[in-house]
Scaffold this motif. Structure first.
Motif, PDB file in Angstrom:
ATOM      1  N   ALA A  51      24.295 -14.888 -36.172  1.00 60.67           N
ATOM      2  CA  ALA A  51      24.980 -16.001 -35.500  1.00 60.67           C
ATOM      3  C   ALA A  51      26.479 -15.977 -35.810  1.00 60.67           C
ATOM      4  O   ALA A  51      27.307 -16.197 -34.916  1.00 60.67           O
ATOM      5  N   THR A  52      26.840 -15.727 -37.057  1.00 59.18           N
ATOM      6  CA  THR A  52      28.255 -15.662 -37.442  1.00 59.18           C
ATOM      7  C   THR A  52      28.965 -14.508 -36.752  1.00 59.18           C
ATOM      8  O   THR A  52      30.067 -14.675 -36.210  1.00 59.18           O
ATOM      9  N   ARG A  71      20.482 -21.669 -47.509  1.00 56.67           N
ATOM     10  CA  ARG A  71      19.751 -20.410 -47.466  1.00 56.67           C
ATOM     11  C   ARG A  71      20.264 -19.603 -46.282  1.00 56.67           C
ATOM     12  O   ARG A  71      19.943 -19.909 -45.128  1.00 56.67           O
ATOM     13  N   LEU A  72      21.044 -18.607 -46.561  1.00 55.39           N
ATOM     14  CA  LEU A  72      21.609 -17.765 -45.516  1.00 55.39           C
ATOM     15  C   LEU A  72      20.752 -16.516 -45.369  1.00 55.39           C
ATOM     16  O   LEU A  72      20.531 -15.790 -46.338  1.00 55.39           O
ATOM     17  N   ARG A  73      20.303 -16.276 -44.143  1.00 62.36           N
ATOM     18  CA  ARG A  73      19.440 -15.132 -43.884  1.00 62.36           C
ATOM     19  C   ARG A  73      20.016 -14.297 -42.760  1.00 62.36           C
ATOM     20  O   ARG A  73      21.150 -14.503 -42.325  1.00 62.36           O
ATOM     21  N   SER A  74      19.194 -13.361 -42.265  1.00 60.69           N
ATOM     22  CA  SER A  74      19.650 -12.436 -41.224  1.00 60.69           C
ATOM     23  C   SER A  74      20.088 -13.175 -39.970  1.00 60.69           C
ATOM     24  O   SER A  74      21.079 -12.808 -39.330  1.00 60.69           O
ATOM     25  N   GLU A  75      19.359 -14.242 -39.597  1.00 61.29           N
ATOM     26  CA  GLU A  75      19.719 -14.985 -38.383  1.00 61.29           C
ATOM     27  C   GLU A  75      21.083 -15.665 -38.519  1.00 61.29           C
ATOM     28  O   GLU A  75      21.828 -15.784 -37.552  1.00 61.29           O
ATOM     29  N   ASN A  76      21.430 -16.079 -39.753  1.00 62.63           N
ATOM     30  CA  ASN A  76      22.755 -16.666 -39.976  1.00 62.63           C
ATOM     31  C   ASN A  76      23.851 -15.610 -39.878  1.00 62.63           C
ATOM     32  O   ASN A  76      24.931 -15.875 -39.343  1.00 62.63           O
ATOM     33  N   GLY A  87      25.931 -22.235 -46.589  1.00 65.51           N
ATOM     34  CA  GLY A  87      24.576 -22.656 -46.257  1.00 65.51           C
ATOM     35  C   GLY A  87      23.682 -22.628 -47.475  1.00 65.51           C
ATOM     36  O   GLY A  87      23.927 -21.876 -48.431  1.00 65.51           O
ATOM     37  N   LYS A 118      31.762 -27.179 -47.870  1.00 66.63           N
ATOM     38  CA  LYS A 118      32.285 -26.621 -46.618  1.00 66.63           C
ATOM     39  C   LYS A 118      33.740 -27.035 -46.406  1.00 66.63           C
ATOM     40  O   LYS A 118      34.575 -26.212 -46.009  1.00 66.63           O
ATOM     41  N   GLU A 127      19.570  -9.010 -45.696  1.00 61.40           N
ATOM     42  CA  GLU A 127      20.183  -9.763 -44.603  1.00 61.40           C
ATOM     43  C   GLU A 127      21.006  -8.857 -43.689  1.00 61.40           C
ATOM     44  O   GLU A 127      21.191  -9.159 -42.506  1.00 61.40           O
ATOM     45  N   ASP A 143      31.227 -18.954 -44.178  1.00 61.72           N
ATOM     46  CA  ASP A 143      30.188 -19.897 -43.775  1.00 61.72           C
ATOM     47  C   ASP A 143      29.301 -20.259 -44.959  1.00 61.72           C
ATOM     48  O   ASP A 143      28.794 -19.384 -45.674  1.00 61.72           O
TER      49      ASP A 143
END
Length: 224
Positions: free
Chosen positions: A97-98, A89-94, A87, A174, A119, A85
């Motif tokens: 979600a993954t 800015r990839l954080r804990s929520e990303n 992005g 992507k 993360e 995936d």
């Protein structure tokens, strides 16, 4: 891959053609010290698909200079790339979600190997793991070899995709990374899988299980 297509050529000829066509990928990663083989950790090898995953981040940049990240997840048994995936800015929520999406598609693994990044070690990831009864197996600080599967995969992603493409936008990144991921899972032979691509290796496992059931179930019924 040539052997799969029916071409019988030796290794030296293939290497000579690679050199003539300037197709050699020369990894610039430094050689690791042999002492890394003597490091110990409580590692449990996976015995089947979807039992253990490994995840990590890879960083790169667009042609404009803007940086982006890639969250990679692989199955440690089949070597299949489950997610790549992209992005800004990839954080804990990303990450959550993954992992939630993958669990809905494939089921919940027993454990996931990762490093000690915020993360992965934050409250959101910890709550997700507790809710889904998944063990997060963190690498020891300064020991990337503890998560060798994802490190090896990220090296292949870097050498075969990121270093070979010029990304004009996140959408372009992507598309190109997803195309490489599909080729990696469907076509790229893996030495640890008897030179089969991951999806073909998974299909061979499922075929063996189906044949075992067809042989054993009728015998069990006859016994009863």
């Amino acid at each position: 891959m040539l052997k799969r297509e029916g071409f019988h050529v030796n290794k030296k000829r293939v290497q000579r053609l690679y050199c003539l066509e300037v197709l050699q990928l020369r990894p610039k990663r430094p050689r690791r010290n042999v002492s890394g083989a003597h490091r110990k950790r409580d590692y449990i090898p996976s015995t089947g698909p979807n039992e253990a995953w490994a995840m990590d981040f890879v960083a790169d940049q667009l042609s404009t200079g803007n940086k982006f990240g890639i969250l990679t997840v692989v199955d440690t048994y089949t070597r299949e790339c489950l997610a790549a995936d992209v992005g800004a800015r990839l954080r804990s929520e990303n990450v959550v979600a993954t992992l939630t999406r993958l669990c809905q598609e494939r089921g919940v693994p027993q454990r996931i190997y990762c490093d000690n990044g915020s993360e992965f070690a934050g409250q959101m990831a910890d709550l997700w793991a507790y809710t889904n009864k998944v063990t997060l197996a963190f690498s020891r600080p300064g020991k990337p070899t503890d998560n060798a599967y994802i490190e090896s995969f990220n090296g292949s992603l870097r050498d075969e995709c990121l270093n070979c493409h010029w990304f004009e936008s996140l959408t372009d990144a992507k598309l190109k990374i997803e195309a490489w991921k599909n080729d990696y899972n469907k076509s790229r032979p893996h030495q640890a899988l008897n030179n089969l691509p991951p999806l073909q290796f998974v299909a061979s496992i499922e075929n063996c299980i189906a044949q075992f059931i067809l042989r054993v179930v009728p015998k069990m019924g006859a016994c009863h």
